[in-house]
Design a protein around this motif. Sequence first.
Motif, PDB file in Angstrom:
ATOM      1  N   PRO A  95     -59.211  11.253 -45.362  1.00 48.59           N
ATOM      2  CA  PRO A  95     -60.139  11.070 -44.236  1.00 48.59           C
ATOM      3  C   PRO A  95     -60.112  12.203 -43.215  1.00 48.59           C
ATOM      4  N   ILE A  96     -58.970  12.916 -43.091  1.00 47.64           N
ATOM      5  CA  ILE A  96     -58.855  13.997 -42.106  1.00 47.64           C
ATOM      6  C   ILE A  96     -58.062  15.135 -42.731  1.00 47.64           C
ATOM      7  N   TYR A  97     -58.569  16.357 -42.577  1.00 48.70           N
ATOM      8  CA  TYR A  97     -57.796  17.545 -42.932  1.00 48.70           C
ATOM      9  C   TYR A  97     -57.623  18.374 -41.675  1.00 48.70           C
ATOM     10  N   SER A  98     -56.400  18.825 -41.433  1.00 46.69           N
ATOM     11  CA  SER A  98     -56.108  19.626 -40.245  1.00 46.69           C
ATOM     12  C   SER A  98     -55.331  20.872 -40.639  1.00 46.69           C
ATOM     13  N   GLU A  99     -55.381  21.863 -39.768  1.00 48.06           N
ATOM     14  CA  GLU A  99     -54.612  23.100 -39.921  1.00 48.06           C
ATOM     15  C   GLU A  99     -54.166  23.558 -38.535  1.00 48.06           C
ATOM     16  N   HIS A 100     -53.326  24.579 -38.517  1.00 51.34           N
ATOM     17  CA  HIS A 100     -52.773  25.076 -37.271  1.00 51.34           C
ATOM     18  C   HIS A 100     -53.681  26.140 -36.651  1.00 51.34           C
ATOM     19  N   LEU A 101     -53.792  26.105 -35.349  1.00 54.84           N
ATOM     20  CA  LEU A 101     -54.544  27.123 -34.619  1.00 54.84           C
ATOM     21  C   LEU A 101     -53.607  28.311 -34.422  1.00 54.84           C
ATOM     22  N   SER A 102     -53.453  29.086 -35.495  1.00 55.01           N
ATOM     23  CA  SER A 102     -52.447  30.140 -35.518  1.00 55.01           C
ATOM     24  C   SER A 102     -52.759  31.111 -36.647  1.00 55.01           C
ATOM     25  N   ALA A 103     -51.899  32.108 -36.786  1.00 54.93           N
ATOM     26  CA  ALA A 103     -51.891  32.985 -37.954  1.00 54.93           C
ATOM     27  C   ALA A 103     -50.563  32.815 -38.663  1.00 54.93           C
ATOM     28  N   CYS A 104     -50.591  32.807 -39.979  1.00 50.09           N
ATOM     29  CA  CYS A 104     -49.327  32.732 -40.729  1.00 50.09           C
ATOM     30  C   CYS A 104     -49.304  33.781 -41.839  1.00 50.09           C
ATOM     31  N   SER A 105     -50.141  34.814 -41.689  1.00 55.06           N
ATOM     32  CA  SER A 105     -50.162  35.898 -42.666  1.00 55.06           C
ATOM     33  C   SER A 105     -50.649  37.173 -41.982  1.00 55.06           C
ATOM     34  N   ASP A 106     -50.377  38.311 -42.634  1.00 55.54           N
ATOM     35  CA  ASP A 106     -50.974  39.570 -42.224  1.00 55.54           C
ATOM     36  C   ASP A 106     -51.706  40.166 -43.421  1.00 55.54           C
ATOM     37  N   GLU A 107     -52.037  41.433 -43.367  1.00 52.81           N
ATOM     38  CA  GLU A 107     -52.795  42.045 -44.461  1.00 52.81           C
ATOM     39  C   GLU A 107     -52.016  42.075 -45.777  1.00 52.81           C
ATOM     40  N   HIS A 108     -50.696  41.893 -45.699  1.00 53.52           N
ATOM     41  CA  HIS A 108     -49.859  42.011 -46.892  1.00 53.52           C
ATOM     42  C   HIS A 108     -49.490  40.663 -47.508  1.00 53.52           C
ATOM     43  N   GLY A 109     -49.731  39.571 -46.808  1.00 48.59           N
ATOM     44  CA  GLY A 109     -49.413  38.265 -47.377  1.00 48.59           C
ATOM     45  C   GLY A 109     -48.831  37.312 -46.353  1.00 48.59           C
TER      46      GLY A 109
END
Length: 285
Positions: A95-109
């Motif tokens: 019913p709900i999908y959520s994610e973080h208001l953030s970054a967890c990667s850069d150009e390399h992975g």
Amino acid sequence: MTASSALAPDAVGLGLRRALLGPLRAATPGSFDFLEAAPENWIGVGGALGDAFAELASRHPIVCHGLSLSLGGPGPLDEAFLGKLRRFLDVHRVPIYSEHLSACSDEHGQLYDLMPLPFTDAAVKHVAARIRRTQDALGRRIAVENISYYATLQPAGMTEADFINAVLDRADCDLLLDVNNVVVNATNHGYDAHQFLRALPGRRIAYIHVAGHFDEADDLKIDTHGAAVSDPVWALLAEACHLFGPRPTLLERDFNLPPLEELLAELDIVRGHLHAARAGQRDVA
């Protein structure tokens, strides 16, 4: 636009961890109303673990909280993963999908951590566009979570609350409100948690997280998800319920897992706050 949810406003939930699979399957009916799972931990899992997850998902609503999309990151969105994710969400009627208001990667992975975003107009435009693309790919609205962070990125063009509001408005998405993260950030960065709460758009709150943290010092809290919920977090949950009305609320515990009975006792406290908010709404009406 009002946040939508197939969960009852006073629903209470627990995070699904593999160590809890057995106890959760054996729990007394009505002990909890929904579970939350990280889809990255379950997509493609077969055998006994996959069967146990499918059995729980057949009996309880499963909301999904993502770990790896890196909505604020610089690299391209993982379109192949989004396709797998959409199938997973559809199969399990999430019913709900959520994610973080953030970054967890850069150009390399992957960086394997949640990195804060700069509170700037440019960051708002960047992350909002990626949220809109994610919503298109998944065929549904998503919710984004306010994260805990320990350093602010410069230049800081706006406050955290203004940044969150701007992203929600520009992306037209929902909010996963983590009240523990508000308490942690307010302590570490010297702002008023209650004033921050009042600045949020209640109509966009899809559901709420509560969790424990570690008190390193009077002016430093560490977001651990490895302890019981503290009194300041309970107090902020009570205020959130008063301000916004009852919303589905999930208890997060990632490690130092106690017996299920202790988690259910904390869940009863959550349930009490939600029921009090519902009763207050009836009194006003």
